[in-house]
Design an enzyme around this catalytic site. Structure first.
Site, PDB file in Angstrom:
ATOM      1  N   TYR A 180     -22.122  13.742 -12.758  1.00  0.00           N
ATOM      2  CA  TYR A 180     -21.313  14.767 -13.419  1.00  0.00           C
ATOM      3  C   TYR A 180     -21.058  14.416 -14.891  1.00  0.00           C
ATOM      4  O   TYR A 180     -21.372  13.319 -15.346  1.00  0.00           O
ATOM      5  CB  TYR A 180     -20.014  14.986 -12.634  1.00  0.00           C
ATOM      6  CG  TYR A 180     -20.284  15.475 -11.218  1.00  0.00           C
ATOM      7  CD1 TYR A 180     -21.193  16.503 -10.987  1.00  0.00           C
ATOM      8  CD2 TYR A 180     -19.664  14.894 -10.111  1.00  0.00           C
ATOM      9  CE1 TYR A 180     -21.466  16.951  -9.698  1.00  0.00           C
ATOM     10  CE2 TYR A 180     -19.937  15.333  -8.816  1.00  0.00           C
ATOM     11  CZ  TYR A 180     -20.835  16.365  -8.611  1.00  0.00           C
ATOM     12  OH  TYR A 180     -21.115  16.802  -7.346  1.00  0.00           O
ATOM     13  N   ARG A 325     -15.653   9.940   5.426  1.00  0.00           N
ATOM     14  CA  ARG A 325     -16.146  10.205   6.777  1.00  0.00           C
ATOM     15  C   ARG A 325     -15.222   9.652   7.879  1.00  0.00           C
ATOM     16  O   ARG A 325     -14.915  10.378   8.841  1.00  0.00           O
ATOM     17  CB  ARG A 325     -17.576   9.675   6.921  1.00  0.00           C
ATOM     18  CG  ARG A 325     -18.583  10.508   6.150  1.00  0.00           C
ATOM     19  CD  ARG A 325     -19.962   9.892   6.156  1.00  0.00           C
ATOM     20  NE  ARG A 325     -20.030   8.678   5.358  1.00  0.00           N
ATOM     21  CZ  ARG A 325     -21.095   7.896   5.261  1.00  0.00           C
ATOM     22  NH1 ARG A 325     -22.181   8.186   5.957  1.00  0.00           N
ATOM     23  NH2 ARG A 325     -21.091   6.828   4.493  1.00  0.00           N
ATOM     24  N   CYS A 354     -21.400  16.047   8.480  1.00  0.00           N
ATOM     25  CA  CYS A 354     -20.315  16.527   7.612  1.00  0.00           C
ATOM     26  C   CYS A 354     -20.847  16.885   6.229  1.00  0.00           C
ATOM     27  O   CYS A 354     -20.512  17.935   5.685  1.00  0.00           O
ATOM     28  CB  CYS A 354     -19.193  15.499   7.516  1.00  0.00           C
ATOM     29  SG  CYS A 354     -19.781  13.835   7.156  1.00  0.00           S
TER      30      CYS A 354
HETATM   31 FE1  SF4 Z   1     -18.984  10.654  10.640  1.00  0.00          FE
HETATM   32 FE2  SF4 Z   1     -20.948  12.225  11.496  1.00  0.00          FE
HETATM   33 FE3  SF4 Z   1     -18.408  13.041  11.615  1.00  0.00          FE
HETATM   34 FE4  SF4 Z   1     -19.595  12.827   9.272  1.00  0.00          FE
HETATM   35  S1  SF4 Z   1     -20.157  14.218  10.929  1.00  0.00           S
HETATM   36  S2  SF4 Z   1     -17.556  12.122   9.773  1.00  0.00           S
HETATM   37  S3  SF4 Z   1     -20.878  11.056   9.569  1.00  0.00           S
HETATM   38  S4  SF4 Z   1     -19.309  11.368  12.734  1.00  0.00           S
END
Ligand code: SF4
Ligand code: ADP
Length: 692
Positions: A180, A325, A354
């Site tokens: 950025y 996460r 995510c």
């Molecule tokens: Fe963790 Fe997978 Fe949930 Fe993302 S989607 S927070 S990587 S468990």
């Protein structure tokens, strides 16, 4: 249970300039896909983490001006007065639980292509960012900022900071990372200016320094000012004056911000998948920062183990344990450690579904935590569910979906029986988590089994393949079928239309390999599923000393895994294992000795020698058991869920199963989702009010 004294250090307060965080758990800014268009969804998502014990909760990137417009990727805005209220809902939700609220003020510069605002993107020297990277590709190139543009940039940050304080934020970020605009000033590759903002490191740091000062002055020192900075590239660049340019930059800025938030430069290294990177992977890049500044330092590394977190503090690497996460997978991680319930932590598996949500432009989804993003819309809570279950439920199939359904129904108070045909629970995870790098994904089953085994109202029946008659005789009031999906032998045409199944010796699917088949080499893996499995199977077979060729219809291996930051790592892994990688080809025939291929654009025919073919292509849901039961007159309610309902990623299965479990025995009105709406930008004109 009392807290383990080893972890007391994690619950010490930390002073951040004029503010104090109540503990060291710090939810760093991270994308949620929740823009100002969904203020209540966003507030509930962030507020849940405050409820779960995180001492500081931040927004994701929040644009300071329409010249930082990331569309079609989702981003928040703090452009004018009308944005304040939208953010205030979040700060209120965060403050309600005694946490600090931080805002990541953001200008994307040459990263933001301003597709909606149509303003020429800004940059220090006109150098584009990832101009050839397909998802970010644009024909637009940035303009070179002049002195007035720099003054504007500082003013936009100040104006946004003033609004942010009014919205209730405690910590205001200056963001010099991830490509950025302020980051571009730091790197000589992007910054080729000859004025006071270019050239030496001292000059390149000037803009960041001025932004920090300006934001602090704009809010009269009442808010803490954080600097988020990427150090991966800077640390790799030698400096005449320090160990690296990163050392020089931090030395020059050591007294400027109230907090350093340190990170990597690229999404694939910053938010790296567990398949290729271990917990704490940022440490070798960011470990020096605390040796150069007395200001607190926060950093991430997919920390889920409290011992690792405590060690980061004790060893002087970090003062605050950053979580993005881990806070999505378990908003209640801090409270669980505080209550001596470490075994209840729903550990992030590092799958990066995510982050794929952000690439998709939608609200965050999580494999482990199906309630993420649904706190407001559906009223789901990651730890609590209304205990209104009455009667018995039989869940058939103990994969991710069956386990999640059983857990949520058990929490609702139902008597739950979970029957699984195999000797062990986990479904697809049993095979997939034995493939190279995927062991941590087993946490999806481990967490749920750990919880289920503690519940007196849940009975687990492994080695129990049920027939329709078994199900009917069981006598439950509700039956959930979560029997999974099957991989097929079908091929696909160059235009991706389905082709019939190929019939020849030694053609296998992932289901065959899961049953223990070891193909004869050389093996060809044909992948038009395009997610992780084809490449993981190729890696596994190569690790078993078989010569492997990986073939895909897409332009790159595991094409969809770009969404989860896995793709660059997958290409590296295939090369490291000596796997030949063929792209833009379809399989057209196989006779057990020769594999026939066709280039998808030119139709040029090619042949390679292969003794076996593994097809990772089409996956079919449906359930013969469900169909048989559905055809009968049943005294129980019948529900199909998970991959059997619609095959997908593990995240789809856990989500679908949670939804099924929330719906059983409830009226439609009780489970209907709510619809969020942005706060009105303009008030209704008086004549409209009068007309009513
Ligand atoms: Fe963790 Fe997978 Fe949930 Fe993302 S989607 S927070 S990587 S468990
Ligand atoms: P999902 O991702 O939807 O949970 P999986 O394929 O991972 O799907 O898991 C489905 C599970 O259902 C597998 O472990 C499979 O052994 C089990 N299963 C399939 N049919 C039956 C059955 N008739 N009785 C009991 N278990 C079954």
């Amino acid at each position: 249970m009392p807290r383990n004294p080893r972890y007391d250090i994690l619950f010490e307060p930390v002073k951040i300039g004029p503010k104090t965080a109540k503990n060291r758990f710090f939810q760093v800014p991270h994308a949620s896909g929740m823009t100002n268009a969904a203020p209540h969804v966003r507030a509930a998502f962030r507020g849940m983490k405050a409820e779960g014990g995180w001492g500081t909760i931040c927004t994701g990137a929040c644009s300071v001006d329409p010249s930082s417009d990331d569309s079609p990727f989702p981003f928040a805005t703090m452009w004018d007065e009308s944005d304040i209220r939208s953010h205030a809902v979040m700060t209120e939700a965060v403050h309600e639980h005694g946490a600090l609220a931080g805002i990541e003020l953001w200008h994307g510069g040459a990263v933001a292509m301003n597709r909606t605002s149509r303003i020429a993107p800004l940059s220090p020297s006109g150098v584009p960012w990832m101009a050839t990277h397909v998802p970010f590709m644009s024909a637009q190139r940035p303009k070179i900022m002049d002195a007035a543009d720099i003054r504007d940039l500082i003013r936009w940050h100040c104006d946004a900071a003033v609004r942010a304080e009014r919205a209730g934020f405690d910590i205001l970020y200056v963001y010099a990372g991830m490509g950025y605009l302020p980051y571009q000033f730091l790197l000589s590759d992007y910054n080729q200016r000859t004025d006071a903002y270019g050239g030496t490191v001292r000059n390149r740091v000037r803009l960041v320094d001025e932004l920090i000062d300006a934001v602090r002055e704009a809010t009269h020192g009442r808010c803490a000012v954080a600097l988020r900075i990427s150090l991966q590239e800077l640390r790799a660049r030698p400096s005449d004056l320090a160990e690296s340019e990163a050392h020089e930059v931090i030395s020059l800025l050591k007294d400027a911000p109230d907090l350093f938030d340190v990170k990597m430069d690229y999404s694939a290294s910053d938010c790296s998948p567990s398949r290729f990177t271990a917990e704490g992977s940022h440490e070798p890049v960011v470990d020096f920062v605390k040796t150069l500044t007395d200001k607190p330092v926060v950093g991430v590394g997919r920390f889920t183990a409290p011992d690792t977190m405590a060690s980061m503090v004790r060893r002087g690497v970090l003062d605050l344990i950053g979580g993005a996460r881990p806070s999505i997978a378990d908003p209640f991680l801090p409270n669980k450690i505080n209550e001596g319930r470490e075994e209840d932590i729903r550990e992030c598996i590092g799958c990066n579904i995510c982050i794929s949500s952000w690439h998709d432009g939608v609200w965050v989804r999580c494999t482990q935590n199906p309630t993420a993003g649904e706190e407001w819309r559906r009223g789901w809570h990651p730890e609590q569910v209304k205990r209104d279950g009455n009667g018995q439920v039989l869940v058939v199939g103990g994969g991710p979906a069956g386990l999640e359904a059983a857990l949520t129904l058990g929490r609702r108070g139902y008597d739950v029986a979970l029957a699984e045909a195999r000797d062990d629970f986990g479904g697809r995870l049993l095979y997939e988590t034995a493939l190279p790098g995927l062991a941590q994904w087993r946490r999806v089953a481990d967490y749920r089994l750990g919880q289920l085994r503690k519940m007196p109202n849940v009975s687990l029946y492994p080695a129990s393949p049920l027939t329709a008659q078994d199900v009917a005789e069981f006598g439950a009031q509700h039956v959930v079928i979560a029997t999974g999906a099957r991989w097929g032998h079908q091929l696909c045409a160059a235009n991706e239309l389905p082709m019939p199944a190929l019939d020849a010796p030694r053609i296998y699917t992932p289901d065959d390999l899961a049953k223990g088949v070891l193909p004869e080499g050389p093996v060809a893996v044909f992948d038009f599923d395009n997610y992780y499995l084809g490449s993981a199977i190729a890696e596994d077979l190569a690790a078993k000393s078989l010569p492997v060729t990986y073939i895909t219809t897409a332009g790159a291996a595991a094409a969809w895994s770009f969404m989860t930051n896995e793709q660059p790592h997958i290409h590296t892994a295939l090369a490291r294992r000596g796997i030949a990688c063929r792209t833009l080809e379809v399989v057209t025939g196989f006779d057990g000795e020769t594999l026939r291929l066709s280039q998808i654009f030119s139709s040029e025919r090619r042949e390679i020698a292969a003794r076996s073919l593994v097809i990772v292509g089409r996956r079919d849901g449906g359930s013969a058991l469900y169909d048989e039961l559905a055809a009968q007159n049943n005294p129980f309610s019948l529900h199909l869920t998970g991959d059997a309902l619609a095959p997908g990623a593990i995240a789809h299965a856990t989500y679908q199963a949670h939804k099924t479990a929330q719906s059983i025995g409830r009226a439609a009105a009780e489970i209907a989702p709510r619809r969020d709406a942005p706060f009105s930008v303009r008030a209704l004109a008086p004549q409209h009010l009068a007309a009513k």
